[in-house]
Design a protein around this motif. Structure first.
Motif, PDB file in Angstrom:
ATOM      1  N   ASN A  15     -78.780  89.263  61.086  1.00 48.54           N
ATOM      2  CA  ASN A  15     -78.576  88.166  62.040  1.00 48.54           C
ATOM      3  C   ASN A  15     -77.094  87.839  62.269  1.00 48.54           C
ATOM      4  O   ASN A  15     -76.651  86.706  62.091  1.00 48.54           O
ATOM      5  CB  ASN A  15     -79.326  86.909  61.556  1.00 48.54           C
ATOM      6  CG  ASN A  15     -79.385  85.832  62.630  1.00 48.54           C
ATOM      7  OD1 ASN A  15     -79.349  86.135  63.821  1.00 48.54           O
ATOM      8  ND2 ASN A  15     -79.459  84.578  62.206  1.00 48.54           N
ATOM      9  N   MET A  16     -76.344  88.870  62.658  1.00 46.02           N
ATOM     10  CA  MET A  16     -74.939  88.674  63.015  1.00 46.02           C
ATOM     11  C   MET A  16     -74.691  89.249  64.397  1.00 46.02           C
ATOM     12  O   MET A  16     -75.267  90.280  64.756  1.00 46.02           O
ATOM     13  CB  MET A  16     -74.009  89.387  62.007  1.00 46.02           C
ATOM     14  CG  MET A  16     -73.882  88.699  60.666  1.00 46.02           C
ATOM     15  SD  MET A  16     -72.843  89.655  59.516  1.00 46.02           S
ATOM     16  CE  MET A  16     -71.283  89.728  60.427  1.00 46.02           C
ATOM     17  N   GLU A  17     -73.836  88.586  65.155  1.00 50.27           N
ATOM     18  CA  GLU A  17     -73.428  89.130  66.445  1.00 50.27           C
ATOM     19  C   GLU A  17     -72.482  90.305  66.215  1.00 50.27           C
ATOM     20  O   GLU A  17     -71.546  90.195  65.412  1.00 50.27           O
ATOM     21  CB  GLU A  17     -72.727  88.066  67.291  1.00 50.27           C
ATOM     22  CG  GLU A  17     -73.656  87.048  67.923  1.00 50.27           C
ATOM     23  CD  GLU A  17     -74.574  87.674  68.950  1.00 50.27           C
ATOM     24  OE1 GLU A  17     -74.113  88.571  69.707  1.00 50.27           O
ATOM     25  OE2 GLU A  17     -75.764  87.304  68.985  1.00 50.27           O
ATOM     26  N   PRO A  18     -72.707  91.443  66.869  1.00 49.39           N
ATOM     27  CA  PRO A  18     -71.772  92.575  66.725  1.00 49.39           C
ATOM     28  C   PRO A  18     -70.365  92.191  67.156  1.00 49.39           C
ATOM     29  O   PRO A  18     -70.170  91.379  68.067  1.00 49.39           O
ATOM     30  CB  PRO A  18     -72.368  93.636  67.661  1.00 49.39           C
ATOM     31  CG  PRO A  18     -73.819  93.298  67.731  1.00 49.39           C
ATOM     32  CD  PRO A  18     -73.869  91.790  67.689  1.00 49.39           C
ATOM     33  N   THR A  19     -69.379  92.756  66.449  1.00 54.92           N
ATOM     34  CA  THR A  19     -67.966  92.509  66.756  1.00 54.92           C
ATOM     35  C   THR A  19     -67.313  93.841  67.129  1.00 54.92           C
ATOM     36  O   THR A  19     -66.904  94.600  66.243  1.00 54.92           O
ATOM     37  CB  THR A  19     -67.229  91.896  65.551  1.00 54.92           C
ATOM     38  OG1 THR A  19     -67.938  90.740  65.097  1.00 54.92           O
ATOM     39  CG2 THR A  19     -65.806  91.512  65.918  1.00 54.92           C
TER      40      THR A  19
END
Length: 403
Positions: A359-363
């Motif tokens: 549950n992390m936004e791609p960087t």
């Protein structure tokens, strides 16, 4: 240089590794002797991926000490380098004065030329090891092994840990003269063959606070540092040696992450505070913990030295999936670029459940590239004269000098 002058040239080339600490060294109790306020322990990385090659030559015809680093001439008056040379010459003179005839130390009064190159990008933020200078000069001048830690310390404190392969401790020592503050191998590089190391390069920027000045300020101002040195590290060293010998990765990983976190807590406890981690470092920390939480065990572990780039420890079985996790959450914007350098890593598929639980936004472009490696051996002497970085005139070969 005339032929008879060439014969007066003595030359040695060696390679030396990089080491990454899992129990950190931070702070000196003696600035002149480079004696630490606590013991430390590191993993020596494999030279196939990360090494420094150093050629040292001495000759009665050299007019002055000179040094070239990564193809460029540097200031030989650097205090650390001068201390390293002075220590070597002091030990060599001592052997000569005591009548030791086991080696030729006649060149101890000659000037030296040092040429050193890394096989890894300087953007990785990994210090080229002063152990390379120390080891090559040791061979040239015949310094004994037990004196080598003191020599390497003068170039860089943690460099003494690169004098051995595998898992290495730098003992605090008790003597005021530092003779018992030595590097010592805990286990060889072949002891834990499944262990793998990833270096996640996020930044090539030079750190705003150097390690030497940062340590000094921490010793002067951080109350947490004294507690760490006196209370925390002694038991952690014992525990770390135990879990390495038991090949207990979950315990090894947890201890490694806790020690890294405490080191950076000390940097924040320093006044003014020191910030070595950046936003991308924090995202990597979060990613590691979310990945481990998904599996309910410590499968990967991070550690950060005095900079933003992450070093990840894991086991071979978990390596492909975690590299794919990094690829997913830190994607390259241009496809086809080389993302993983060094030891090859097999591809792996990620489940939708894993990606959803992390549950992390791609960087995009958060990580520039990864260096894949493992534990490796200590310094090695290069027997083939073709490996010398200096020519018969004592100057760097054309292939070494950069424009």
């Amino acid at each position: 240089m005339p032929e008879n002058d060439k014969q007066s040239l003595s030359m040695v080339t060696c390679t030396a590794p990089v080491n990454i600490a899992v129990i950190k060294y931070w702070g000196k109790r003696d600035e002149d002797l480079i004696l630490p306020i606590n013991s430390s322990l590191s993993v020596t990385l494999h030279q196939d991926q990360l090494k420094t090659t150093t050629t040292v030559a001495c000759s009665r015809n050299f007019q002055q000490d000179r040094i070239w680093l990564n193809g460029k001439g540097e200031d030989i008056s650097n205090p650390r380098l001068q201390s390293c040379l002075q220590e070597i010459r002091r030990f060599s003179r001592k052997r000569r004065n005591t009548g030791d005839s086991t080696s030729d130390v006649s060149g101890v009064s000659h000037k030296v030329h040092i040429c050193s190159v890394n096989n890894f990008p300087t953007a990785a933020g990994l210090a080229s090891s002063a152990s390379g200078y120390a080891f090559a000069i040791k061979i040239l001048f015949g310094v004994e092994n037990e004196q080598l830690s003191a020599v390497a310390r003068q170039g860089s404190g943690s460099a003494c840990r690169s004098l051995y392969g595998g898992f290495v401790q730098w003992k605090l020592g008790e003597q005021l003269d530092g003779k018992d503050s030595l590097a010592e191998q805990v286990e060889s590089e072949s002891y834990w063959p499944e262990l793998r190391v990833l270096i996640l390069v996020v930044s090539a920027e030079q750190k705003s606070v150097g390690s030497t000045s940062g340590m000094h300020t921490s010793v002067e101002t951080s109350q947490l540092l004294k507690y760490r040195a006196d209370v925390v590290v002694p038991s952690r060293m014992e525990e770390m040696i135990r879990v390495i010998r038991e090949r207990d990765f979950p315990a090894f990983g947890e201890l490694t992450m806790k020690d890294s976190n405490q080191f950076h807590a000390i940097c924040l406890d320093t006044y003014p505070p020191i910030f070595y981690l950046n936003n991308m470092s924090h995202r990597i920390i979060s990613l590691v913990h979310r990945y481990n939480q998904y599996y309910g065990e410590t499968r990967v572990a991070y550690t950060f030295d005095a900079g933003p780039n992450a070093v990840i420890y894991t086991l071979q079985d978990h390596l492909p999936e975690f590299v794919q996790v990094v690829r997913h959450f830190f994607p390259l914007e241009v496809s086809g670029e080389e993302f993983v350098k060094g030891l090859p890593v097999c591809s792996a598929d990620l489940s939708e459940e894993l990606k959803r639980d992390i549950n992390m936004e791609p960087t995009p472009k958060g990580i520039r590239y990864i260096i894949s490696t493992k534990a490796g051996p200590g310094p090695c002497v290069m027997k083939d004269p073709n490996h010398h970085l200096l020519g018969a005139d004592g100057l760097p070969k054309k292939s070494v000098i950069s424009d």
